[in-house]
Design an enzyme around this catalytic site. Structure first.
Site, PDB file in Angstrom:
ATOM      1  CD  GLU A 106      -1.405  -9.246   2.181  1.00 34.04           C
ATOM      2  OE1 GLU A 106      -2.100  -9.853   3.005  1.00 34.04           O
ATOM      3  OE2 GLU A 106      -1.459  -8.003   2.018  1.00 34.04           O
ATOM      4  CD  GLU A 159       1.552  -6.349   5.760  1.00 31.52           C
ATOM      5  OE1 GLU A 159       1.093  -6.316   4.610  1.00 31.52           O
ATOM      6  OE2 GLU A 159       2.623  -6.943   6.048  1.00 31.52           O
ATOM      7  N   GLY A 191       1.547  -5.690   0.918  1.00 35.07           N
ATOM      8  CA  GLY A 191       0.543  -5.997  -0.086  1.00 35.07           C
ATOM      9  C   GLY A 191       1.149  -6.442  -1.399  1.00 35.07           C
ATOM     10  CB  ALA A 240      -0.923   0.000   1.220  1.00 33.53           C
TER      11      ALA A 240
END
Length: 260
Positions: free
Chosen positions: A117, A137, A114, A66
């Site tokens: 991911e 995170e 992310g 992000a």
């Protein structure tokens, strides 16, 4: 006129999607996430597309996750954070994971948060040898929701928890050791290797490929008897492609797939 944040190019039956935010380490903005969702949904519905390759511009980063600078500005402005699963738009990683076409991540650089991911959501990962993988995170007070679910299913749970709890990075060779990536190649060669693999995939029957992908996704977590009774999509056993594949083998020629 600025360049689009997501580049799209078709090569034969392969769709190549290239994240184009190198100035922000290819971080995921809301606009980029929406563009990726739309591209994967469209490709899943396009019968001409048989495989999807996802990569990014440059070799500094595949995706840094992000865009935290943008989020910090929104926080300063008092804009509330919307959890991913409560938004109007579909959840990006879920869309990539459930896409019915084979997907390959050509990880051209570090894949973080992310970004990791996003790579995990693809079926196959090919990494440049300088790539790193990490889920920081816990160091940022964030969640890693998709990785929380997927990582312990993909690698030994102890290793998954170590990555999640510590938020530290691992290199490409360690990622291959734990089967997070399929292949490690020289810097600058991830996309070339991914395209070669995608071309080999596209030489196989599209009906069979779709059946394999849908069954693998939808059987995850089901008891074996229930999983064996899944009948997702068009059956290859009753398809024209099955007849053509056997005929081509007997006649010693390349098959001509119809996707039906």
């Amino acid at each position: 006129m600025t360049d689009p944040i997501l580049l799209s190019e078709t090569s034969g039956h392969i769709l190549v999607l290239t994240i184009n935010r190198p100035e922000r380490m290819n971080a995921l903005s809301p606009e980029l996430s929406d563009a990726l969702v739309a591209a994967f949904v469209d490709a899943g519905a396009d019968p001409a597309i048989r495989a999807i390759v996802l990569t990014a511009v440059g070799d500094r980063a595949f995706c840094a996750g992000a865009d935290l600078k943008a989020r910090a500005q929104q926080d300063a402005e008092g804009k509330p954070f919307q959890p991913l699963l409560s938004r109007v738009q579909r959840y990006l990683f879920e869309v990539v994971y459930e896409t019915t076409k084979p997907t390959i991540a050509a990880v051209n650089g570090p894949a973080v948060a992310g970004g990791m991911e996003l790579a995990l959501a693809c079926d196959i990962r090919i990494a440049a040898d300088h790539a790193r993988f990490g889920l920081p995170e816990a160091k940022r007070g964030k969640g890693a929701h998709f990785a929380n679910v997927m990582l312990p299913r993909m690698i030994p749970s102890g290793i998954a928890y170590e990555m999640l709890y510590l938020g530290e990075y691992i290199g490409a060779e360690d990622a291959r050791r734990w089967s997070l990536v399929n292949r490690v190649v020289a810097r600058g060669q991830a996309l070339t290797e991914a395209l070669q693999m995608a071309e080999a995939i596209c030489r196989n029957a599209p009906v069979s490929l779709r059946r394999m992908k849908e069954t693998a996704i939808r059987s995850n977590g089901l008891p074996v008897p229930a999983a064996l009774r899944l009948n997702e999509g068009l059956s290859p056993y009753s398809s024209e492609d099955r007849v053509e594949g056997i005929r081509a083998y007997v006649e010693k020629r390349d098959p001509v797939w119809r996707g039906r």
